[in-house]
Design a protein around this motif. Structure first.
Motif, PDB file in Angstrom:
ATOM      1  N   ASP A 235      -8.458   1.069  -2.828  1.00 38.95           N
ATOM      2  CA  ASP A 235      -8.749   0.848  -4.242  1.00 38.95           C
ATOM      3  C   ASP A 235      -9.905   1.718  -4.719  1.00 38.95           C
ATOM      4  O   ASP A 235      -9.863   2.269  -5.819  1.00 38.95           O
ATOM      5  CB  ASP A 235      -9.074  -0.627  -4.509  1.00 38.95           C
ATOM      6  CG  ASP A 235      -7.802  -1.440  -4.725  1.00 38.95           C
ATOM      7  OD1 ASP A 235      -6.779  -0.830  -5.098  1.00 38.95           O
ATOM      8  OD2 ASP A 235      -7.841  -2.667  -4.514  1.00 38.95           O
TER       9      ASP A 235
ATOM     10  N   ASN B 120       1.416   3.183  -2.158  1.00 37.37           N
ATOM     11  CA  ASN B 120       2.003   1.943  -1.683  1.00 37.37           C
ATOM     12  C   ASN B 120       3.489   2.081  -1.356  1.00 37.37           C
ATOM     13  O   ASN B 120       4.302   1.243  -1.728  1.00 37.37           O
ATOM     14  CB  ASN B 120       1.815   0.861  -2.747  1.00 37.37           C
ATOM     15  CG  ASN B 120       1.530  -0.465  -2.094  1.00 37.37           C
ATOM     16  OD1 ASN B 120       1.766  -0.628  -0.889  1.00 37.37           O
ATOM     17  ND2 ASN B 120       1.047  -1.410  -2.870  1.00 37.37           N
ATOM     18  N   ARG B 121       3.825   3.167  -0.723  1.00 35.06           N
ATOM     19  CA  ARG B 121       5.236   3.357  -0.368  1.00 35.06           C
ATOM     20  C   ARG B 121       5.341   4.042   0.978  1.00 35.06           C
ATOM     21  O   ARG B 121       5.307   5.269   1.072  1.00 35.06           O
ATOM     22  CB  ARG B 121       5.903   4.214  -1.442  1.00 35.06           C
ATOM     23  CG  ARG B 121       7.396   4.008  -1.448  1.00 35.06           C
ATOM     24  CD  ARG B 121       8.022   4.705  -2.597  1.00 35.06           C
ATOM     25  NE  ARG B 121       9.153   5.489  -2.126  1.00 35.06           N
ATOM     26  CZ  ARG B 121       9.720   6.443  -2.829  1.00 35.06           C
ATOM     27  NH1 ARG B 121       9.243   6.774  -4.023  1.00 35.06           N
ATOM     28  NH2 ARG B 121      10.743   7.104  -2.334  1.00 35.06           N
ATOM     29  N   ASN B 122       5.418   3.235   2.029  1.00 36.45           N
ATOM     30  CA  ASN B 122       5.553   3.799   3.361  1.00 36.45           C
ATOM     31  C   ASN B 122       6.834   4.600   3.437  1.00 36.45           C
ATOM     32  O   ASN B 122       7.873   4.153   2.981  1.00 36.45           O
ATOM     33  CB  ASN B 122       5.585   2.677   4.408  1.00 36.45           C
ATOM     34  CG  ASN B 122       4.171   2.287   4.787  1.00 36.45           C
ATOM     35  OD1 ASN B 122       3.238   3.085   4.601  1.00 36.45           O
ATOM     36  ND2 ASN B 122       4.005   1.077   5.279  1.00 36.45           N
TER      37      ASN B 122
ATOM     38  N   SER C  46      -5.520   3.632   6.229  1.00 37.70           N
ATOM     39  CA  SER C  46      -4.158   3.502   5.701  1.00 37.70           C
ATOM     40  C   SER C  46      -3.454   2.349   6.387  1.00 37.70           C
ATOM     41  O   SER C  46      -2.474   1.827   5.887  1.00 37.70           O
ATOM     42  CB  SER C  46      -3.385   4.798   5.922  1.00 37.70           C
ATOM     43  OG  SER C  46      -4.085   5.869   5.354  1.00 37.70           O
TER      44      SER C  46
ATOM     45  N   GLY D  56      -0.208   5.345   1.593  1.00 35.66           N
ATOM     46  CA  GLY D  56      -1.034   4.171   1.321  1.00 35.66           C
ATOM     47  C   GLY D  56      -1.421   4.093  -0.149  1.00 35.66           C
ATOM     48  O   GLY D  56      -1.317   3.040  -0.773  1.00 35.66           O
TER      49      GLY D  56
ATOM     50  N   LYS E 204      -5.383  -0.811   4.781  1.00 38.38           N
ATOM     51  CA  LYS E 204      -5.492  -0.598   3.324  1.00 38.38           C
ATOM     52  C   LYS E 204      -6.932  -0.721   2.819  1.00 38.38           C
ATOM     53  O   LYS E 204      -7.170  -0.711   1.606  1.00 38.38           O
ATOM     54  CB  LYS E 204      -4.604  -1.563   2.508  1.00 38.38           C
ATOM     55  CG  LYS E 204      -3.228  -1.771   3.079  1.00 38.38           C
ATOM     56  CD  LYS E 204      -2.238  -0.889   2.379  1.00 38.38           C
ATOM     57  CE  LYS E 204      -0.823  -1.122   2.861  1.00 38.38           C
ATOM     58  NZ  LYS E 204      -0.061   0.062   3.059  1.00 38.38           N
TER      59      LYS E 204
ATOM     60  N   SER F 223       1.986   3.672  -8.845  1.00 35.60           N
ATOM     61  CA  SER F 223       3.392   3.607  -8.484  1.00 35.60           C
ATOM     62  C   SER F 223       4.200   3.540  -9.778  1.00 35.60           C
ATOM     63  O   SER F 223       3.673   3.128 -10.797  1.00 35.60           O
ATOM     64  CB  SER F 223       3.668   2.392  -7.617  1.00 35.60           C
ATOM     65  OG  SER F 223       3.271   1.228  -8.296  1.00 35.60           O
TER      66      SER F 223
END
Ligand code: GTP
Ligand code: MG
Length: 194
Positions: free
Chosen positions: A182, A46-48, A175, A43, A178, A4
């Motif tokens: 990673d 990290n930004r829906n 998703s 996912g 989560k 991100s």
């Protein structure tokens, strides 16, 4: 390396619209409609809401390019059960075969359904073009651990039989919860040599 902040770059409906940022390592996400490609990109970064998703198959109609600074480019694709084979065959195949900075293709598969003919076709194409791909099982949250493991083992057994350019590690993600994100990020970093 952090996933991100991500930004939208461009949508492309034909090859001439594909961004010219070929110095940035790129990974692309393919798979049948509704398999969770767009949700997975949200996912990962990290930004829906960065990428639009829908419960109706056939939502993503264009190739959508996103980037993480000048480090990594991510490409969301229309599902191959949706666009006609000619359309898919035309633009996307040509993109896959010619994109210089494409480091790996992620083929998303639903473990409750297993590998489909359309998945095998894309794998054959990637094998014949010498393009590296890796299988990612989506929506892990929908299966019990036991069922997921059995489905994964079955898919791995099929891959061992014929997939040539397949990276020999099948990953699983959700998703929603989560889980597995990673591990997928780590695989992408490695594939992109970031
Ligand atoms: P197209 O753009 O039509 O090719 O679909 P897509 O592969 O981009 O799928 P999308 O991400 O739009 O998700 C399809 C549906 O599956 C949506 O209703 C999502 O909410 C749902 N979904 C995606 N990922 C998951 C997941 O990990 N778990 C669960 N339970 N549902 C998911
Ligand atoms: Mg989509």
């Amino acid at each position: 390396f952090f996933f991100s902040p991500a930004e939208f770059v461009k949508s492309a409906t034909n090859l001439s619209m594909i961004p010219d940022n070929t110095m940035i390592p790129e990974v692309a996400f393919v798979g049948r409609s509704n398999i969770g490609k767009s949700s997975l990109i949200n996912g990962l970064v990290n930004r829906n809401g960065l990428v639009k998703t829908s419960s109706k198959p056939g939502h993503t109609r264009m190739m959508n390019f996103f980037k993480l600074g000048d480090k990594l480019s991510l490409v969301d694709m229309p599902g191959y059960g949706w666009k006609s084979r000619d359309e898919w065959g035309g633009m996307i195949v040509s993109y896959l075969q010619n994109r210089k900075n494409l480091r790996r293709i992620y083929i998303l598969v639903d473990p409750s359904h297993g590998l489909k003919e359309s998945d095998s076709q894309i794998m054959k194409l990637l094998d014949s073009s010498g393009l590296s791909y890796q299988v990612v099982l989506t929506k892990m949250d929908r299966l019990s651990k036991t069922k997921y493991s059995a489905a994964k083992a079955e898919i791995e057994a099929e891959l061992v039989k014929g997939a040539i350019c397949c990276f020999p590690l099948v990953l699983g993600v959700s998703s929603k919860t989560k889980d597995g994100l990673d591990e997928l990020r780590a695989a992408i970093v490695k594939a992109g040599q970031l």
